[in-house]
Design a protein around this motif. Structure first.
Motif, mmCIF file in Angstrom:
data_model
loop_
_atom_site.group_PDB
_atom_site.id
_atom_site.type_symbol
_atom_site.label_atom_id
_atom_site.label_comp_id
_atom_site.label_asym_id
_atom_site.label_seq_id
_atom_site.Cartn_x
_atom_site.Cartn_y
_atom_site.Cartn_z
ATOM 1 N N LYS A 29 -12.726 -11.868 27.468
ATOM 2 C CA LYS A 29 -12.831 -13.080 28.177
ATOM 3 C C LYS A 29 -11.834 -13.676 27.968
ATOM 4 O O LYS A 29 -11.044 -14.462 27.036
ATOM 5 N N PHE A 30 -12.220 -13.812 25.475
ATOM 6 C CA PHE A 30 -11.366 -13.902 24.457
ATOM 7 C C PHE A 30 -9.804 -13.451 25.236
ATOM 8 O O PHE A 30 -8.516 -14.386 24.485
ATOM 9 N N VAL A 31 -9.660 -12.168 25.040
ATOM 10 C CA VAL A 31 -8.580 -11.316 25.111
ATOM 11 C C VAL A 31 -7.876 -11.912 26.523
ATOM 12 O O VAL A 31 -6.376 -12.302 26.638
ATOM 13 N N ASP A 32 -8.747 -12.310 27.741
ATOM 14 C CA ASP A 32 -7.397 -12.636 28.597
ATOM 15 C C ASP A 32 -6.782 -14.300 28.744
ATOM 16 O O ASP A 32 -6.247 -14.740 29.816
ATOM 17 N N LEU A 38 -1.829 -18.469 26.460
ATOM 18 C CA LEU A 38 -0.786 -18.719 26.005
ATOM 19 C C LEU A 38 0.765 -17.570 25.988
ATOM 20 O O LEU A 38 1.529 -17.756 25.166
ATOM 21 N N GLY A 39 0.361 -16.672 26.416
ATOM 22 C CA GLY A 39 1.150 -15.425 27.341
ATOM 23 C C GLY A 39 0.929 -14.979 26.315
ATOM 24 O O GLY A 39 2.561 -14.052 26.196
ATOM 25 N N GLN A 44 -0.930 -7.429 21.396
ATOM 26 C CA GLN A 44 -1.071 -8.921 20.601
ATOM 27 C C GLN A 44 -2.147 -9.439 20.907
ATOM 28 O O GLN A 44 -3.207 -10.590 20.155
ATOM 29 N N ALA A 45 -2.767 -10.204 21.885
ATOM 30 C CA ALA A 45 -4.114 -10.989 21.981
ATOM 31 C C ALA A 45 -5.648 -9.717 21.767
ATOM 32 O O ALA A 45 -6.811 -10.076 20.735
ATOM 33 N N GLY A 155 7.550 -12.463 17.777
ATOM 34 C CA GLY A 155 6.335 -11.420 18.699
ATOM 35 C C GLY A 155 5.668 -10.210 17.837
ATOM 36 O O GLY A 155 4.839 -9.196 18.475
ATOM 37 N N VAL A 156 6.121 -9.640 16.743
ATOM 38 C CA VAL A 156 5.540 -9.007 16.088
ATOM 39 C C VAL A 156 4.540 -9.703 15.696
ATOM 40 O O VAL A 156 4.259 -10.382 14.520
ATOM 41 N N ALA A 157 3.152 -8.805 15.952
ATOM 42 C CA ALA A 157 1.928 -9.326 15.812
ATOM 43 C C ALA A 157 1.509 -7.872 14.461
ATOM 44 O O ALA A 157 1.471 -7.101 14.881
#
Length: 185
Positions: A29-32, A38-39, A44-45, A155-157
């Motif tokens: 759910k946190f990933v979703d 936040l897109g 990344q998520a 966007g590099v995580a």
């Protein structure tokens, strides 16, 4: 790039996730939420969630706020080499972690040279600045070695290692970031 408003807002979401989700569904759910609100991409998520919910236990929710509060601020180190009067190279590296969960990593280098002869003297200075900005998040652990999530504006995580150095002596004013020692500025 969207992000949480500040550290207390992230803490509130983590606390809510621990209160309203079972251990099995919390991570997903946190990933979703990160993807939808936040897109973030899935990768990344996943990295963000693995960092912030690393312990995945309700008793660790406040550690996000505690760790974040201790990390917030400017951390600096410097190096210098050369000889005064001929050439000199200096470097200043700074990590700035802000309460709005943004960061700035800056490396400033200055190379200079002075040439003296019987009839003339010349000098030059060559500044170089590397700058990276993005968002960051603290983990929910109670360890002295933290894995901080950082994602640059392109966007590099990734995770960086943030370790307290002799916290009893320096009262959280000295750390190691990716193995290099820094002091609070």
């Amino acid at each position: 790039m969207d992000n949480f408003r500040d550290l207390p807002a992230l803490h509130g979401l983590v606390h809510s996730a621990y209160r309203n989700c079972t251990d099995e569904e919390r991570h997903a759910k946190f990933v979703d939420t990160l993807k939808e609100v936040l897109g973030f991409t899935t990768e990344q998520a996943e990295l963000y969630t693995s960092t912030v919910l690393g312990q995945n236990a309700p008793s660790f929710a406040d550690c996000v706020l505690t760790n974040g509060s201790r990390v917030i601020g400017s951390w600096v180190r410097g190096e210098q080499e050369g000889n005064v009067g001929s050439w000199l190279s200096t470097m200043k590296e700074t990590w700035q972690f802000n309460n709005d969960l943004t960061y700035e990593h800056k490396v400033e280098r200055y190379d200079s040279s002075i040439t003296a002869g019987p009839f003339f003297q010349s000098s030059y200075s060559s500044p170089k600045i590397n700058l990276e900005r993005g968002i960051w998040a603290p983990p929910d652990t109670m360890l002295d070695e933290l894995k901080l999530f950082v994602m640059s504006t392109d966007g590099v995580a990734r995770c960086i290692t943030f370790q307290w150095v002799e916290k009893e002596t320096y009262n959280y004013r000295s750390c190691s970031i990716n193995g290099t020692r820094f002091g609070r500025e």
